[in-house]
Design a protein around this motif. Sequence first.
Motif, PDB file in Angstrom:
ATOM      1  N   LYS B 120       0.832  -1.208   0.000  1.00 48.91           N
ATOM      2  CA  LYS B 120       0.000   0.000   0.000  1.00 48.91           C
ATOM      3  C   LYS B 120       0.868   1.260   0.000  1.00 48.91           C
ATOM      4  N   GLU B 121       1.995   1.153   0.669  1.00 48.72           N
ATOM      5  CA  GLU B 121       2.901   2.310   0.745  1.00 48.72           C
ATOM      6  C   GLU B 121       3.651   2.537  -0.570  1.00 48.72           C
ATOM      7  N   GLY B 122       3.597   1.560  -1.452  1.00 44.20           N
ATOM      8  CA  GLY B 122       4.232   1.722  -2.763  1.00 44.20           C
ATOM      9  C   GLY B 122       5.655   1.192  -2.852  1.00 44.20           C
ATOM     10  N   LEU B 123       6.060   0.398  -1.861  1.00 46.72           N
ATOM     11  CA  LEU B 123       7.442  -0.111  -1.885  1.00 46.72           C
ATOM     12  C   LEU B 123       7.683  -1.152  -2.981  1.00 46.72           C
ATOM     13  N   PHE B 124       6.606  -1.705  -3.507  1.00 43.69           N
ATOM     14  CA  PHE B 124       6.795  -2.752  -4.522  1.00 43.69           C
ATOM     15  C   PHE B 124       6.573  -2.224  -5.941  1.00 43.69           C
ATOM     16  N   GLU B 125       6.324  -0.933  -6.072  1.00 46.22           N
ATOM     17  CA  GLU B 125       6.007  -0.358  -7.381  1.00 46.22           C
ATOM     18  C   GLU B 125       7.028  -0.768  -8.441  1.00 46.22           C
ATOM     19  N   THR B 126       6.540  -1.280  -9.549  1.00 43.67           N
ATOM     20  CA  THR B 126       7.485  -1.667 -10.608  1.00 43.67           C
ATOM     21  C   THR B 126       8.124  -0.429 -11.242  1.00 43.67           C
ATOM     22  N   ALA B 127       7.409   0.683 -11.170  1.00 44.45           N
ATOM     23  CA  ALA B 127       7.928   1.909 -11.791  1.00 44.45           C
ATOM     24  C   ALA B 127       9.243   2.362 -11.159  1.00 44.45           C
ATOM     25  N   ARG B 128       9.434   2.028  -9.889  1.00 42.91           N
ATOM     26  CA  ARG B 128      10.655   2.507  -9.230  1.00 42.91           C
ATOM     27  C   ARG B 128      11.811   1.523  -9.383  1.00 42.91           C
ATOM     28  N   LYS B 129      11.548   0.412  -9.984  1.00 43.90           N
ATOM     29  CA  LYS B 129      12.614  -0.583 -10.111  1.00 43.90           C
ATOM     30  C   LYS B 129      13.631  -0.149 -11.159  1.00 43.90           C
ATOM     31  N   ARG B 130      14.877  -0.273 -10.779  1.00 40.09           N
ATOM     32  CA  ARG B 130      15.931   0.218 -11.657  1.00 40.09           C
ATOM     33  C   ARG B 130      16.533  -0.913 -12.468  1.00 40.09           C
ATOM     34  N   GLU B 131      17.128  -0.506 -13.572  1.00 37.83           N
ATOM     35  CA  GLU B 131      17.755  -1.492 -14.447  1.00 37.83           C
ATOM     36  C   GLU B 131      19.043  -1.991 -13.796  1.00 37.83           C
ATOM     37  N   ILE B 132      19.319  -3.255 -13.991  1.00 37.34           N
ATOM     38  CA  ILE B 132      20.551  -3.825 -13.439  1.00 37.34           C
ATOM     39  C   ILE B 132      21.598  -3.853 -14.541  1.00 37.34           C
ATOM     40  N   ARG B 133      22.728  -3.231 -14.277  1.00 38.16           N
ATOM     41  CA  ARG B 133      23.801  -3.246 -15.281  1.00 38.16           C
ATOM     42  C   ARG B 133      24.490  -4.605 -15.268  1.00 38.16           C
ATOM     43  N   THR B 134      24.740  -5.126 -16.445  1.00 41.36           N
ATOM     44  CA  THR B 134      25.279  -6.482 -16.495  1.00 41.36           C
ATOM     45  C   THR B 134      26.759  -6.513 -16.875  1.00 41.36           C
ATOM     46  N   PHE B 135      27.396  -5.360 -16.780  1.00 38.41           N
ATOM     47  CA  PHE B 135      28.836  -5.327 -17.025  1.00 38.41           C
ATOM     48  C   PHE B 135      29.474  -4.534 -15.893  1.00 38.41           C
ATOM     49  N   PRO B 136      29.382  -5.083 -14.683  1.00 40.00           N
ATOM     50  CA  PRO B 136      29.735  -4.296 -13.501  1.00 40.00           C
ATOM     51  C   PRO B 136      31.243  -4.268 -13.238  1.00 40.00           C
ATOM     52  N   SER B 137      31.645  -3.230 -12.535  1.00 40.49           N
ATOM     53  CA  SER B 137      33.021  -3.185 -12.034  1.00 40.49           C
ATOM     54  C   SER B 137      33.072  -3.706 -10.608  1.00 40.49           C
ATOM     55  N   LYS B 138      32.086  -3.268  -9.828  1.00 40.53           N
ATOM     56  CA  LYS B 138      32.058  -3.682  -8.418  1.00 40.53           C
ATOM     57  C   LYS B 138      30.663  -4.159  -8.046  1.00 40.53           C
ATOM     58  N   ILE B 139      30.632  -5.293  -7.398  1.00 38.88           N
ATOM     59  CA  ILE B 139      29.353  -5.821  -6.926  1.00 38.88           C
ATOM     60  C   ILE B 139      29.389  -5.867  -5.400  1.00 38.88           C
ATOM     61  N   GLY B 140      28.411  -5.246  -4.785  1.00 42.78           N
ATOM     62  CA  GLY B 140      28.292  -5.320  -3.329  1.00 42.78           C
ATOM     63  C   GLY B 140      27.488  -6.548  -2.957  1.00 42.78           C
ATOM     64  N   ILE B 141      27.883  -7.182  -1.877  1.00 41.29           N
ATOM     65  CA  ILE B 141      27.144  -8.374  -1.427  1.00 41.29           C
ATOM     66  C   ILE B 141      26.849  -8.246   0.063  1.00 41.29           C
ATOM     67  N   VAL B 142      25.607  -8.474   0.424  1.00 42.38           N
ATOM     68  CA  VAL B 142      25.259  -8.526   1.840  1.00 42.38           C
ATOM     69  C   VAL B 142      24.827  -9.947   2.127  1.00 42.38           C
TER      70      VAL B 142
END
Lengths: 70, 399
Positions: B120-142
Amino acid sequence: MEKVNSDITAFKIKLERIEEISELLEDQDLDLEQAIKLYEEGMILSQECLKSLQAAEVKITELKNSFNTL
Amino acid sequence: MQLPQYKTITRLTSEIKGTLEQGFKFETVIGEVSNFKPHYSGHWYFTLKDAGAQISCCMWAGNNKKVNFTPKDGSQIVVTGSITVYPPRGNYQLDITDMKNTGVGDLQVAFEFLKEKLGKEGLFETARKREIRTFPSKIGIVTSPTGAAFQDMISVANRRFPLVELILAPAKVQGEGAAMSIANGIAALNEFPDIDVIIIGRGGGSLEDLWAFNEEITARAVFNSRIPIISAVGHEVDFTISDFVADRRAATPTAAMELVTPDKMKVASALNDFMNNFGAAVSANLSGKKDSVLRFINSPVVKTPVNIIKMNSQKLDLAAMRLDNIMNTNLKDLKNRVNSAILHLKSNDHNRILKKGFVFVTQNDKFIKSSQELRVKDQFQLNFFDGKILIEGNNGKSK
């Protein structure tokens, strides 16, 4: 960490140049001498990229500060 | 006898007590435990709260004996109870008869609850989802530094794109404080200016094991991340709240790493293609030039020197012919012009007229065409067909 960053950065810069060379070489009006120069540059860069792709190993940096904050 | 103008506090409270206790019976609610106090008598006193409100709770020893866990501050529980009002203190509380840890069977309830709320708060909105770059230099992992998920991700990265750098924010991915630890990891990675994407995740497990990824703290941290996040929790079938909030969901941590890295083999084959193309382009360039050279060499003119000479002598002949033509034309033209000039002259031949007895007068080598023109005092000339006579002027003796 610095080294890897520069590695991947260098790799990407080379790759961009390779793409550029590929486009430049498409021009049939390019004079032959220039074409051969570009060819040599492109081949060297491609081989360097291939080498670094084969030789590289993933670098891992582990942060210290985010663990266990309870 | 005077009717009372007011109620006593006792009376008011008694009415409130009646209303509340009748109105709120056997309510089942979810909330977070805080200020938990087990009394020596065996009763439990605590507060249940969420982001907007809180309520005092008690669970008598007789009831809480049936609960097979002890609530802790911060844990999410589902309880069933009725409102009771305690008049001496003027407060109300939830008198709990049944309590379930959301981790032991009612997690699904909590899951749906939070999912609905954040949705309801809009946290799942597809509009806010960003493209994932597939040629990364650095990947963060949690993730957990000791978990299999991390080792799997390292080997995938090594296999697919070993130039990449992995930055691990070690986190507790299960149990007490895990959600906060994950949230802190995300925040720490967001301090880096050049991380392309963050993968948060862990291997599969029970719903309780994965619970940290279903908590609001985690969800909000994912939502607030400046860097795009891939949520990769558990196995293919496990969906978590963080999966919904993240920019992208991957079925497993391995799949997440595959998603963000280019395949080394494909990169190598692209490089080989480039090299082939370079060669092809240069030989195309060369053959383009060779063709024009060959065309020249094979042209009839160039083939033998004799031809060149023949060709040239022919050219010379042609030139000579052309010159002849030009000259002939010009000469003819000239002749014609001369002839017509002669004819013209003949037609104007004054001698023929003079022979008939006419004379013409010239003065200072000019034809005198009228009597006005003649200056009688100066000398002039009479021209006959067979000669001329000079006449001296009369020196002003004329009229």
